[in-house]
Write a protein that holds these residues in place. Structure first.
Motif, short mmCIF file in Angstrom:
data_model
loop_
_atom_site.label_atom_id
_atom_site.label_comp_id
_atom_site.label_asym_id
_atom_site.label_seq_id
_atom_site.Cartn_x
_atom_site.Cartn_y
_atom_site.Cartn_z
N THR A 5 0.84 -1.21 0.00
CA THR A 5 0.00 0.00 0.00
C THR A 5 0.87 1.25 0.00
O THR A 5 0.60 2.19 -0.76
CB THR A 5 -0.95 0.00 1.22
OG1 THR A 5 -1.73 -1.20 1.18
CG2 THR A 5 -1.87 1.20 1.22
N ARG A 6 1.91 1.27 0.83
CA ARG A 6 2.81 2.43 0.87
C ARG A 6 3.48 2.65 -0.48
O ARG A 6 3.56 3.77 -0.97
CB ARG A 6 3.88 2.25 1.96
CG ARG A 6 3.42 2.64 3.34
CD ARG A 6 4.59 2.88 4.29
NE ARG A 6 5.53 1.77 4.37
CZ ARG A 6 5.39 0.72 5.18
NH1 ARG A 6 4.35 0.62 5.96
NH2 ARG A 6 6.31 -0.23 5.19
N PHE A 32 -5.81 -0.04 -4.31
CA PHE A 32 -4.45 -0.56 -4.45
C PHE A 32 -4.46 -2.02 -4.85
O PHE A 32 -3.52 -2.75 -4.59
CB PHE A 32 -3.66 -0.31 -3.16
CG PHE A 32 -3.48 1.15 -2.87
CD1 PHE A 32 -2.87 1.99 -3.81
CD2 PHE A 32 -3.93 1.71 -1.69
CE1 PHE A 32 -2.72 3.34 -3.57
CE2 PHE A 32 -3.77 3.06 -1.44
CZ PHE A 32 -3.17 3.89 -2.37
N GLN A 33 -5.54 -2.45 -5.53
CA GLN A 33 -5.61 -3.81 -6.06
C GLN A 33 -5.52 -3.83 -7.58
O GLN A 33 -4.85 -4.68 -8.15
CB GLN A 33 -6.92 -4.51 -5.64
CG GLN A 33 -6.89 -5.13 -4.26
CD GLN A 33 -7.24 -4.11 -3.18
OE1 GLN A 33 -8.20 -3.37 -3.31
NE2 GLN A 33 -6.45 -4.07 -2.14
N THR A 34 -6.21 -2.90 -8.24
CA THR A 34 -6.29 -2.92 -9.70
C THR A 34 -6.17 -1.50 -10.26
O THR A 34 -6.89 -0.61 -9.83
CB THR A 34 -7.64 -3.53 -10.16
OG1 THR A 34 -7.81 -4.79 -9.50
CG2 THR A 34 -7.66 -3.75 -11.66
N PHE A 56 -3.30 -3.71 -14.35
CA PHE A 56 -2.32 -4.14 -13.35
C PHE A 56 -3.09 -4.62 -12.13
O PHE A 56 -3.94 -3.90 -11.61
CB PHE A 56 -1.45 -2.96 -12.91
CG PHE A 56 -0.38 -2.56 -13.88
CD1 PHE A 56 0.94 -2.86 -13.64
CD2 PHE A 56 -0.70 -1.84 -15.03
CE1 PHE A 56 1.94 -2.48 -14.52
CE2 PHE A 56 0.29 -1.45 -15.92
CZ PHE A 56 1.61 -1.78 -15.67
N ARG A 57 -2.80 -5.84 -11.68
CA ARG A 57 -3.38 -6.34 -10.44
C ARG A 57 -2.25 -6.57 -9.45
O ARG A 57 -1.26 -7.23 -9.78
CB ARG A 57 -4.16 -7.64 -10.68
CG ARG A 57 -5.47 -7.39 -11.44
CD ARG A 57 -6.24 -8.66 -11.64
NE ARG A 57 -5.66 -9.42 -12.74
CZ ARG A 57 -6.10 -10.58 -13.17
NH1 ARG A 57 -7.13 -11.16 -12.57
NH2 ARG A 57 -5.53 -11.21 -14.17
N GLN A 70 -1.80 -7.44 -17.82
CA GLN A 70 -2.30 -7.94 -19.10
C GLN A 70 -2.97 -6.81 -19.86
O GLN A 70 -3.40 -5.81 -19.27
CB GLN A 70 -3.24 -9.11 -18.90
CG GLN A 70 -4.55 -8.77 -18.22
CD GLN A 70 -5.30 -10.03 -17.83
OE1 GLN A 70 -5.09 -10.57 -16.75
NE2 GLN A 70 -6.15 -10.50 -18.72
N PHE A 71 -3.03 -6.98 -21.18
CA PHE A 71 -3.76 -6.03 -22.00
C PHE A 71 -5.25 -6.28 -21.83
O PHE A 71 -5.68 -7.44 -21.73
CB PHE A 71 -3.37 -6.16 -23.48
CG PHE A 71 -2.04 -5.55 -23.80
CD1 PHE A 71 -1.91 -4.18 -24.00
CD2 PHE A 71 -0.90 -6.33 -23.89
CE1 PHE A 71 -0.68 -3.61 -24.28
CE2 PHE A 71 0.34 -5.77 -24.18
CZ PHE A 71 0.45 -4.41 -24.37
N VAL A 72 -6.01 -5.22 -21.80
CA VAL A 72 -7.46 -5.32 -21.66
C VAL A 72 -8.04 -5.78 -22.99
O VAL A 72 -7.63 -5.34 -24.06
CB VAL A 72 -8.06 -3.94 -21.25
CG1 VAL A 72 -9.57 -3.98 -21.22
CG2 VAL A 72 -7.50 -3.53 -19.88
#
Length: 152
Positions: A5-6, A32-34, A56-57, A70-72
């Motif tokens: 998170t930081r 801060f997950q995706t 980004f995950r 990954q690419f969307v």
């Protein structure tokens, strides 16, 4: 506060205050997950005028562990046709796996992928695309890619 998170707070602050490099735009980072960013290759390339989105995950081990990138692939964005990008958006790039380093950031990954696209000489899918996509996990980090010398 967790290390992940930081670190993500620091990266997000840098992105929102300093901005992003040309061709990279932050679309959404509500938590801060995706995160979602767009990527455009600048200059002359096979992808001139095309815009791609990256998802980004992050897990609680970021930046020690790499993000799942990954690419969307949806009604707005399609993954680029590239020898290291599967039609489901998964990317076979060593920096997202065995060559990951905690010094890399979201923007560093975007710049690397921008460079990978810019240097592409042939718009083709990986040779095993159909087989891979049929059996691929949702999370590309669960795939064990085999990296070759010519890979990013």
């Amino acid at each position: 506060m967790a290390v992940s998170t930081r670190r993500l707070q620091k990266e997000l602050t840098e992105i929102t205050t300093a901005g992003t490099p040309c061709g990279i735009t932050l679309l959404k980072a509500d938590d801060f997950q995706t995160w979602f960013l767009t990527l455009e290759v600048l200059g002359e390339s096979l992808y001139q005028g095309e815009v791609f989105a990256l998802m980004f995950r992050f897990d609680s081990q970021y930046p020690i562990s790499s993000p799942a990138v990954q690419f969307v692939n949806d009604e707005t964005y399609q993954p680029p046709i590239h020898p290291h990008v599967y039609s489901n958006g998964h990317i076979c790039a060593s920096i997202l796996g065995s060559e990951w380093s905690p010094v890399l950031s979201v923007i560093a990954v975007c710049i690397t992928l921008q460079s990978m696209l810019a240097s592409c000489k042939d718009k083709t899918r990986p040779p095993d695309n159909d087989r891979y996509v049929a059996h691929a996990p949702d999370n590309p980090k669960k795939t064990r890619f085999v990296y070759h010398d010519d890979e990013v």
